[in-house]
Design a protein around this motif. Structure first.
Motif, PDB file in Angstrom:
ATOM      1  N   CYS A  36       0.808  -1.230   0.000  1.00 30.24           N
ATOM      2  CA  CYS A  36       0.000   0.000   0.000  1.00 30.24           C
ATOM      3  C   CYS A  36       0.837   1.274   0.000  1.00 30.24           C
ATOM      4  CB  CYS A  36      -0.928   0.013   1.218  1.00 30.24           C
ATOM      5  SG  CYS A  36      -1.948  -1.459   1.388  1.00 30.24           S
ATOM      6  N   GLY A  37       2.036   1.215   0.542  1.00 31.93           N
ATOM      7  CA  GLY A  37       2.875   2.398   0.626  1.00 31.93           C
ATOM      8  C   GLY A  37       2.674   3.143   1.935  1.00 31.93           C
ATOM      9  N   TYR A  38       3.756   3.641   2.481  1.00 27.16           N
ATOM     10  CA  TYR A  38       3.714   4.339   3.775  1.00 27.16           C
ATOM     11  C   TYR A  38       2.835   5.586   3.708  1.00 27.16           C
ATOM     12  CZ  TYR A  38       5.496   6.457   8.103  1.00 27.16           C
ATOM     13  OH  TYR A  38       5.607   7.006   9.358  1.00 27.16           O
ATOM     14  N   SER A  39       2.947   6.339   2.623  1.00 30.25           N
ATOM     15  CA  SER A  39       2.170   7.572   2.507  1.00 30.25           C
ATOM     16  C   SER A  39       0.677   7.278   2.427  1.00 30.25           C
ATOM     17  CB  SER A  39       2.617   8.358   1.268  1.00 30.25           C
ATOM     18  OG  SER A  39       1.860   9.546   1.133  1.00 30.25           O
ATOM     19  N   ASN A  40       0.280   6.320   1.569  1.00 29.41           N
ATOM     20  CA  ASN A  40      -1.136   5.971   1.426  1.00 29.41           C
ATOM     21  C   ASN A  40      -1.719   5.401   2.706  1.00 29.41           C
ATOM     22  OD1 ASN A  40      -1.517   6.762  -1.219  1.00 29.41           O
ATOM     23  ND2 ASN A  40      -0.970   4.778  -2.067  1.00 29.41           N
ATOM     24  N   LEU A  41      -0.961   4.560   3.368  1.00 27.23           N
ATOM     25  CA  LEU A  41      -1.488   3.822   4.513  1.00 27.23           C
ATOM     26  C   LEU A  41      -1.343   4.588   5.818  1.00 27.23           C
ATOM     27  CD1 LEU A  41      -2.676   1.329   5.794  1.00 27.23           C
ATOM     28  CD2 LEU A  41      -0.469   0.194   5.579  1.00 27.23           C
ATOM     29  N   ILE A  42      -0.149   5.082   6.098  1.00 26.15           N
ATOM     30  CA  ILE A  42       0.118   5.693   7.397  1.00 26.15           C
ATOM     31  C   ILE A  42      -0.221   7.185   7.410  1.00 26.15           C
ATOM     32  CG2 ILE A  42       1.850   6.131   9.161  1.00 26.15           C
ATOM     33  CD1 ILE A  42       1.114   3.176   8.808  1.00 26.15           C
ATOM     34  N   LYS A  43       0.389   7.954   6.525  1.00 24.74           N
ATOM     35  CA  LYS A  43       0.196   9.399   6.559  1.00 24.74           C
ATOM     36  C   LYS A  43      -1.247   9.805   6.299  1.00 24.74           C
ATOM     37  CE  LYS A  43       4.884  10.912   5.429  1.00 24.74           C
ATOM     38  NZ  LYS A  43       5.728  11.737   4.529  1.00 24.74           N
ATOM     39  N   SER A  44      -1.950   9.030   5.482  1.00 25.76           N
ATOM     40  CA  SER A  44      -3.325   9.403   5.124  1.00 25.76           C
ATOM     41  C   SER A  44      -4.342   9.048   6.205  1.00 25.76           C
ATOM     42  CB  SER A  44      -3.721   8.732   3.806  1.00 25.76           C
ATOM     43  OG  SER A  44      -2.933   9.215   2.739  1.00 25.76           O
ATOM     44  N   TYR A  45      -3.988   8.140   7.128  1.00 21.56           N
ATOM     45  CA  TYR A  45      -5.005   7.653   8.078  1.00 21.56           C
ATOM     46  C   TYR A  45      -4.562   7.719   9.543  1.00 21.56           C
ATOM     47  CZ  TYR A  45      -7.313   6.188   3.853  1.00 21.56           C
ATOM     48  OH  TYR A  45      -7.925   6.210   2.626  1.00 21.56           O
TER      49      TYR A  45
END
Length: 346
Positions: A36-45
């Motif tokens: 999923c990617g760190y930005s999509n998964l972590i930063k976005s949620y």
């Protein structure tokens, strides 16, 4: 300025742990970060789960990677449902608009694409002006692809229901906005129940506001935007619901509920109910946050919907166009003698 550098999923997990996140299954976390990617998964949620301490982002006590990933999954499944619902609605709107145009101006492209048939409302973008829309449709007529090419070569006529298949939803919505009052009234009759309690005088404006809201959500979903906490830029103009607290995703559901055609609404309600039950059963501490963001009352239970007019219970609140449905637990419904609806419990 913070330096941006490449990190592996393993390094990302170490960073999350240094910020007080609990990672129960490191192998699973690495797999999800890779996919999923760190930005999509972590930063976005991460926003609901973090606080700032000495200028550093830290996770609240007890927050797990699995919890954040579950919120990501909830939103992803809502986004997929929005895309499916809007594609379904798009087909319905195109057929309704084609019927209106054909009944008013005929089935030949030289007849129904006459400039004088429509209003010429000012638009910021030329492509959505009346001249731009007609130009787009005339270009589409020249394609060598079927079904337009077949109708053009075999019949010399491309009726609007064939042409509209190749036209973007955004163009169709802006085209409907250019309809004269007589054609807008016909569209309203296609879309809304004549016995609706909504004043007929505001239905054309409500229709356009609804279509632009739906278009906004469709574009957001198509580009991978976050759905669950999105606040639509388009605001309702003439219709004011007594419950002014309606907003975001719940506002989209409200607007869709006014349509006679319930399939898009049912797609979204099913996805929302399933995802809220799934996520909140595993992470009940998120019930308050999601309830506020989505503006819904969340009860983690197997909810069914009943009315005073039938002894059937329903999986979806608006199954078969039922009104004033009340949600109760399925066990309570069984104990009161209700039986499952054959349509939504196939």
């Amino acid at each position: 300025m913070n330096e941006i550098r490449y990190t592996t999923p393993s390094e990302q997990i170490q960073k999350l742990r240094s910020q007080n996140m609990i990672v129960i299954d490191e192998e699973y976390a690495e797999e999800q970060l890779f996919q999923c990617g760190y930005s999509n998964l972590i930063k976005s949620y991460r926003d609901p789960y973090i606080f700032i301490s000495n200028g550093k982002k830290m996770y609240r006590s007890g927050v797990t990677f699995e919890q954040l990933q579950s919120l990501y999954t909830l939103d992803k499944n809502l986004r997929n449902a929005v895309m499916g619902a809007m594609l379904d609605l798009e087909e319905h709107i195109k057929e309704a608009a084609a019927d209106v145009i054909a009944s008013s101006f005929g089935v030949h492209q030289d007849e129904y694409l006459q400039f004088r048939n429509y209003r010429d409302k000012s638009k910021k973008k030329y492509c959505f002006s009346l001249a731009g829309i007609i130009e787009t449709m005339k270009k589409a007529l020249k394609t060598d692809k079927n079904p337009i090419a077949h109708y053009s070569s075999s019949h010399g006529i491309v009726p609007p229901w064939i042409l509209f298949k190749s036209i973007y939803f955004s163009t169709i919505v802006n085209f409907i906005h250019q309809f004269k009052p007589a054609e807008q009234t016909k569209m309203v009759k296609h879309l809304y129940d004549p016995n609706s309690k909504i004043p007929k005088s505001v239905l054309p404006e409500l229709m356009m506001d609804t279509l632009f809201v739906c278009l906004e959500y469709r574009n957001l979903a198509a580009h991978g935007g976050r759905i669950y906490n999105y606040e639509c830029e388009k605001k309702l103009r003439f219709y004011q619901n007594p419950d002014s607290s309606l907003h975001g995703f719940n506002l989209l559901l409200l607007l869709l509920s006014f349509f006679k055609y319930k399939a898009p609404l049912e797609i979204l309600e099913k996805a929302l109910n399933n995802e809220l039950n799934r996520h909140c059963s595993a992470f009940p501490e998120d019930v308050t946050y999601l309830g506020q963001i989505l503006n819904v009352d969340i009860t983690v239970r197997n909810t069914v919907w009943i009315t005073n007019n039938s002894q059937k219970y329903h999986r979806y609140k608006h199954c078969s166009g039922i009104l004033n449905a009340k949600g109760i637990d399925i066990k309570e419904a069984d104990s009161q003698g209700y039986t499952p609806c054959k349509k939504c419990y196939k």
